[in-house]
Design a protein around this motif. Structure first.
Motif, PDB file in Angstrom:
ATOM      1  N   ASN A 455       0.837  -1.213   0.000  1.00  0.00           N
ATOM      2  CA  ASN A 455       0.000   0.000   0.000  1.00  0.00           C
ATOM      3  C   ASN A 455       0.868   1.258   0.000  1.00  0.00           C
ATOM      4  OD1 ASN A 455       0.858   0.157   2.716  1.00  0.00           O
ATOM      5  ND2 ASN A 455      -1.020  -0.843   3.453  1.00  0.00           N
ATOM      6  N   PHE A 456       2.191   1.059   0.005  1.00  0.00           N
ATOM      7  CA  PHE A 456       3.143   2.172  -0.092  1.00  0.00           C
ATOM      8  C   PHE A 456       4.188   1.732  -1.129  1.00  0.00           C
ATOM      9  CE2 PHE A 456       4.902   5.878   2.483  1.00  0.00           C
ATOM     10  CZ  PHE A 456       5.920   6.177   1.578  1.00  0.00           C
ATOM     11  N   LEU A 457       4.018   2.207  -2.350  1.00  0.00           N
ATOM     12  CA  LEU A 457       4.849   1.752  -3.459  1.00  0.00           C
ATOM     13  C   LEU A 457       6.001   2.726  -3.700  1.00  0.00           C
ATOM     14  CD1 LEU A 457       5.083  -0.477  -5.574  1.00  0.00           C
ATOM     15  CD2 LEU A 457       3.575   0.844  -7.066  1.00  0.00           C
ATOM     16  N   ILE A 458       7.225   2.197  -3.697  1.00  0.00           N
ATOM     17  CA  ILE A 458       8.440   3.002  -3.882  1.00  0.00           C
ATOM     18  C   ILE A 458       9.136   2.527  -5.153  1.00  0.00           C
ATOM     19  CG2 ILE A 458      10.662   3.658  -2.888  1.00  0.00           C
ATOM     20  CD1 ILE A 458       9.451   3.011  -0.134  1.00  0.00           C
ATOM     21  N   LEU A 459       9.316   3.428  -6.090  1.00  0.00           N
ATOM     22  CA  LEU A 459       9.905   3.084  -7.382  1.00  0.00           C
ATOM     23  C   LEU A 459      11.177   3.900  -7.602  1.00  0.00           C
ATOM     24  CD1 LEU A 459       6.634   3.130  -9.538  1.00  0.00           C
ATOM     25  CD2 LEU A 459       7.677   1.171  -8.399  1.00  0.00           C
ATOM     26  N   ASP A 460      12.305   3.212  -7.737  1.00  0.00           N
ATOM     27  CA  ASP A 460      13.590   3.879  -7.993  1.00  0.00           C
ATOM     28  C   ASP A 460      13.955   3.648  -9.453  1.00  0.00           C
ATOM     29  OD1 ASP A 460      15.994   5.150  -7.830  1.00  0.00           O
ATOM     30  OD2 ASP A 460      16.909   3.788  -6.394  1.00  0.00           O
ATOM     31  N   GLU A 461      13.778   4.666 -10.277  1.00  0.00           N
ATOM     32  CA  GLU A 461      14.030   4.619 -11.721  1.00  0.00           C
ATOM     33  C   GLU A 461      13.306   3.436 -12.374  1.00  0.00           C
ATOM     34  OE1 GLU A 461      15.108   6.968 -13.273  1.00  0.00           O
ATOM     35  OE2 GLU A 461      16.548   8.082 -12.077  1.00  0.00           O
ATOM     36  N   PRO A 462      11.968   3.409 -12.310  1.00  0.00           N
ATOM     37  CA  PRO A 462      11.228   2.275 -12.875  1.00  0.00           C
ATOM     38  C   PRO A 462      11.261   2.225 -14.395  1.00  0.00           C
ATOM     39  CG  PRO A 462       9.712   4.006 -12.223  1.00  0.00           C
ATOM     40  CD  PRO A 462      11.071   4.425 -11.729  1.00  0.00           C
ATOM     41  N   ALA A 463      11.568   3.357 -15.050  1.00  0.00           N
ATOM     42  CA  ALA A 463      11.514   3.396 -16.515  1.00  0.00           C
ATOM     43  C   ALA A 463      12.731   2.757 -17.171  1.00  0.00           C
ATOM     44  CB  ALA A 463      11.378   4.848 -16.993  1.00  0.00           C
ATOM     45  N   ASN A 464      13.839   2.616 -16.448  1.00  0.00           N
ATOM     46  CA  ASN A 464      15.067   2.078 -17.053  1.00  0.00           C
ATOM     47  C   ASN A 464      14.830   0.700 -17.661  1.00  0.00           C
ATOM     48  OD1 ASN A 464      16.455   4.337 -16.305  1.00  0.00           O
ATOM     49  ND2 ASN A 464      17.785   3.331 -14.831  1.00  0.00           N
TER      50      ASN A 464
END
Length: 619
Positions: A455-464
Motif C-alpha cells: 500500500n506504499f509503493l516506492i519506485l527507484d528509476e522504474p523506466a530504465n
C-alpha cells in the motif's frame, strides 16, 4: 545515399530468430529512433550496426572512412585501468597532449620547461578550445577524478563515462542504446540540445518519450522481425500508429465475419461432392491464415490487490544523513498522508536513493526518527534490479514469494497464470532468468514487487530498460493506484503524469517540498531565473543611465517596427507550412532540405522577434 546500411540481415538469439532479410539504411543528418517491445532485437540491431556483434546472416555496409560511436546499455571497460586511459586516445594527438598537460599541471613537482613546451604544442594545434570542450562534457556528466580506477566504478558511472567519451570523440554516426539511463533530468535536457545541434546523424533506442520527441525526426518500429518507418517525431508516430491499429482492428473484424460465412459454406458442402469451387476453398484457407496471424493486442496486465491502510502511514521527524563528511539530508520532517503521490528530483548524488533506503529501513539515519504505521506495507522496486542465482528459473522467482496471488477483482491466480499476464509465456517461464533481456528482468522484478500487495509503493528509476508499451501499462496502473506512491525517475513524462508533489534534493542537505509536478516546477524556476537576471542587470546599470528619460524612436525605427509587425506573422506561417511539408514527405533529400530551411527560418524569427521587443519597449 546511405552512409550505413544492411543487406539481408538476420540474427537469432537462443534459437529464436529476431529478424531475417532485414534492410536498414541511415543517411547523413538522420536522427532515427528505434522502437519496439522488449525482446524484439533492438539492442542486437544497434550492436550489429556498430560492429560490436556479428550477424548470423547478411552484412553491414559502411561508407569508407566513416567513424561510428556506440553507447551500449552496459559498457564493458575492463580493458582500461583508469578514467584517463579510457578518455584520452593515444592515436589522437590533441587528446594525447591534453592528457600530458593535465597530468603535469596536477603534479606539484612538474617540470616548468616541459609545461611550457606542452603549452606551445597545444597552442600550435589550436587545442585549448578542444580541452575546454572535453572538460565541459566531463564536468556535466559528473566525472572529475580522472585517476580513478575503472574497475571501482558503478554501472551508472561506467555508462556516463562511455557517453562522455563518445561525445568528446564527435563521431560521424551516434548509435545510442538507452542514453538517458543514469542521467539526471538537467543532464538529459543538456544532451537533447547537444544531439539536435548541427547536422548530427543519430540512431537511438530510448524509453524516454520527451527525449524521443525532442531528438528524433524519424521513428522506425521493429515488430515481428519487420521494420516500419514513420517520418516525423514520436508524437507523429503515435498518431499514425493509432490510425493503423484502428484500421487493422476494422479489417480483422471484417475478416472474422467473412470467415464465419465461408466456414458455414464449407460445412454445408457434402464431403464427396466434387463441384465445390477450388478457388473458393483456397480463398477460405488463405483468409483463415490471415485471421489467425492478425496481430492481437498483447500487453502486460496489472491489477493486483493492495493491503488495507490505516491512518498512520509514515512519519519523518528531523531526519539527517551524510556520507564521508558530505551532508545529503539535513533536519527533514514530513508526515505522509493518504493520496500522496510524490516525485523525488535533483541531480545524481544528492541523496534520492539514500532517502528511499532510509524510509524502508535498509539504512539508518544519523539523527531523527522514521516511524512507519502498523499497517504500512512497502513495495520497493530497486534500481539495481534482480540478482538471480545462476540456476534460477523465471517461475522460481515468483514462487519464492507465493504460489497464489490475490488480484484486485478477488481472483486468486497461480504463479504461472500471473507470469502469463506479464507476457511470460509458459515456454519462457521455465527458462533461466540469466537468459532474459534487461527489460524482461525489470518486468519480472516489478511483478514480484506488486505480488506483495503493497500500500506504499516506492519506485527507484522504474523506466530504465522497460519498453514504451510496458511503460504505458505501468502508468495506467499507477494513475489509478490507491496507495502511496513515492518515485525517483529521470523520465519527465512519468513525473508529470503521476506526481503532484516533489521533494527537491538541492545537494547541500536541503530537501525542498514543492506542490506541483515537474513541468510546474520548471516553469516556476524559469520565472525565478528571469526575475533574478533582470534584478542583476538593473543593479548593474549606471545611475546616470537609470535617471535618463525614456528614449523616443526615430522615424526610421518606427517604420522598422511597423514592418516587423507584418514580417513576423508571415515567418510564423511559413514555418508552419514547411513543418507540415516535412511531416508529409518520405524523401530523405527533401527532409534534409526542409529541416535546414526550418532551422534558418526559426533563427530569422528569433532575431526579428528580439528586435521587435526592443523597439516595442520604447512605444
Amino acid at each position: 545515399m546511405s552512409i550505413l546500411s544492411t543487406e539481408r540481415l538476420g540474427h537469432s538469439y537462443h534459437d529464436r530468430w529476431l529478424f531475417r532479410n532485414l534492410h536498414f539504411g541511415l543517411q547523413r543528418g538522420d536522427r532515427v529512433a528505434l522502437v519496439g517491445i522488449n525482446g524484439t532485437g533492438k539492442s542486437s540491431l544497434l550492436r550489429i550496426l556498430a560492429g560490436a556483434l556479428d550477424p548470423v546472416e547478411g552484412i553491414v555496409v559502411k561508407e569508407k572512412g566513416i567513424r561510428i560511436g556506440f553507447l551500449p546499455q552496459d559498457p564493458d571497460l575492463s580493458a582500461y585501468a583508469s578514467i584517463n586511459d579510457f578518455i584520452y586516445s593515444a592515436d589522437n594527438e590533441q587528446q594525447r597532449l591534453i592528457r600530458l598537460y593535465e597530468e603535469l599541471v596536477s603534479d606539484p613537482q612538474a617540470d616548468t620547461d616541459r609545461l611550457m613546451v606542452l603549452s606551445d604544442q597545444l597552442s600550435a594545434l589550436n587545442a585549448w578550445e578542444y580541452e575546454h570542450t572535453i572538460k565541459s562534457i566531463l564536468s556535466r556528466l559528473q566525472i572529475t577524478d580522472f585517476s580513478r580506477e575503472v574497475a571501482k566504478l558503478s554501472g551508472g558511472q561506467r555508462k556516463r563515462l562511455s557517453l562522455a567519451k563518445l561525445l568528446i570523440d564527435e563521431p560521424d554516426v551516434y548509435i545510442l542504446d538507452e542514453p538517458t539511463n543514469h542521467l539526471d533530468i538537467e543532464t538529459i535536457e543538456w544532451l537533447e540540445k547537444l544531439l539536435t545541434s548541427g547536422q548530427k546523424t543519430v540512431l537511438l533506442v530510448t524509453h524516454d518519450r520527451y527525449f524521443l520527441d525532442a531528438v528524433s525526426t524519424e521513428i522506425r518500429e521493429l515488430d515481428n522481425g519487420k521494420l516500419t518507418a514513420y517520418t516525423g517525431n514520436y508524437s507523429y508516430y503515435l498518431e499514425k500508429k493509432a490510425e493503423q491499429e484502428e484500421a487493422a482492428g476494422i479489417l480483422l473484424e471484417r475478416n472474422r465475419n467473412l470467415l464465419r460465412k465461408e466456414l458455414e459454406w464449407m460445412r454445408r458442402q457434402p464431403q464427396a461432392r466434387g463441384t465445390k469451387s477450388k478457388a473458393r476453398i483456397d480463398a477460405f484457407h488463405e483468409l483463415e491464415d490471415k485471421t489467425k496471424t492478425q496481430k492481437q493486442s498483447n500487453s502486460v496486465q496489472l491489477s493486483v490487490k493492495i493491503s488495507r491502510q490505516g491512518n498512520k502511514i509514515l512519519e519523518l521527524e528531523n531526519v539527517s544523513k551524510g556520507y564521508q563528511g558530505q551532508t545529503l539530508i539535513s533536519d527533514f520532517s514530513y508526515v505522509f498522508k493518504k493520496g500522496d503521490r510524490i516525485g523525488l528530483a535533483g541531480r545524481n548524488g544528492t541523496g534520492k536513493s539514500t532517502f528511499l533506503n532510509l524510509i524502508t529501513g535498509l539504512e539508518q539515519a544519523d539523527s531523527g526518527t522514521i516511524t512507519p504505521g502498523d499497517t504500512t506495507v512497502f513495495g520497493y522496486y530497486k534500481q539495481s534490479g534482480l540478482v538471480p542465482s545462476e540456476n534460477e528459473r523465471v517461475i522460481d522467482v515468483v514462487k519464492n514469494v507465493a504460489e497464489y496471488i490475490d488480484m484486485a477483482n478477488g481472483d486468486a491466480l497461480s504463479a504461472s497464470q500471473l507470469l502469463t499476464q506479464f507476457l511470460f509465456p509458459p515456454e519462457k517461464q521455465f527458462s533461466m532468468v540469466s537468459k532474459l533481456s534487461g527489460g524482461e528482468r525489470k518486468r519480472l522484478q516489478l511483478m514480484r514487487v506488486l505480488m506483495q500487495n503493497p500500500n506504499f509503493l516506492i519506485l527507484d528509476e522504474p523506466a530504465n530498460d522497460l519498453d514504451i508499451d510496458t511503460l504505458n501499462v505501468l502508468e495506467a496502473f499507477l494513475a489509478n493506484y490507491p496507495g502511496i506512491l513515492l518515485m525517483v525517475s529521470h523520465d519527465r513524462y512519468l513525473l508529470d503524469r503521476l506526481t503532484d508533489q516533489l521533494f527537491i534534493f538541492e545537494g547541500n542537505g536541503t530537501v525542498t517540498i514543492y506542490n506541483g509536478n515537474y513541468a510546474d516546477y520548471k516553469t516556476d524556476q524559469g520565472i525565478l531565473n528571469q526575475q533574478a537576471k533582470a534584478a542583476i542587470e538593473q543593479k548593474a546599470l549606471p545611475k546616470a543611465e537609470k535617471a535618463t528619460t525614456k528614449k523616443k524612436l526615430t522615424f526610421a525605427e518606427l517604420k522598422e517596427y511597423e514592418s516587423l509587425d507584418t514580417e513576423i506573422p508571415l515567418l510564423e506561417q511559413r514555418i508552419t507550412e514547411r513543418t507540415t511539408a516535412l511531416n508529409e514527405t518520405s524523401d530523405y533529400t527533401s527532409i534534409t532540405e526542409i529541416a535546414t530551411e526550418i532551422e534558418q527560418l526559426n533563427r530569422n524569427l528569433d532575431a526579428k522577434t528580439a528586435r521587435w521587443l526592443d523597439l516595442a519597449s520604447y512605444m
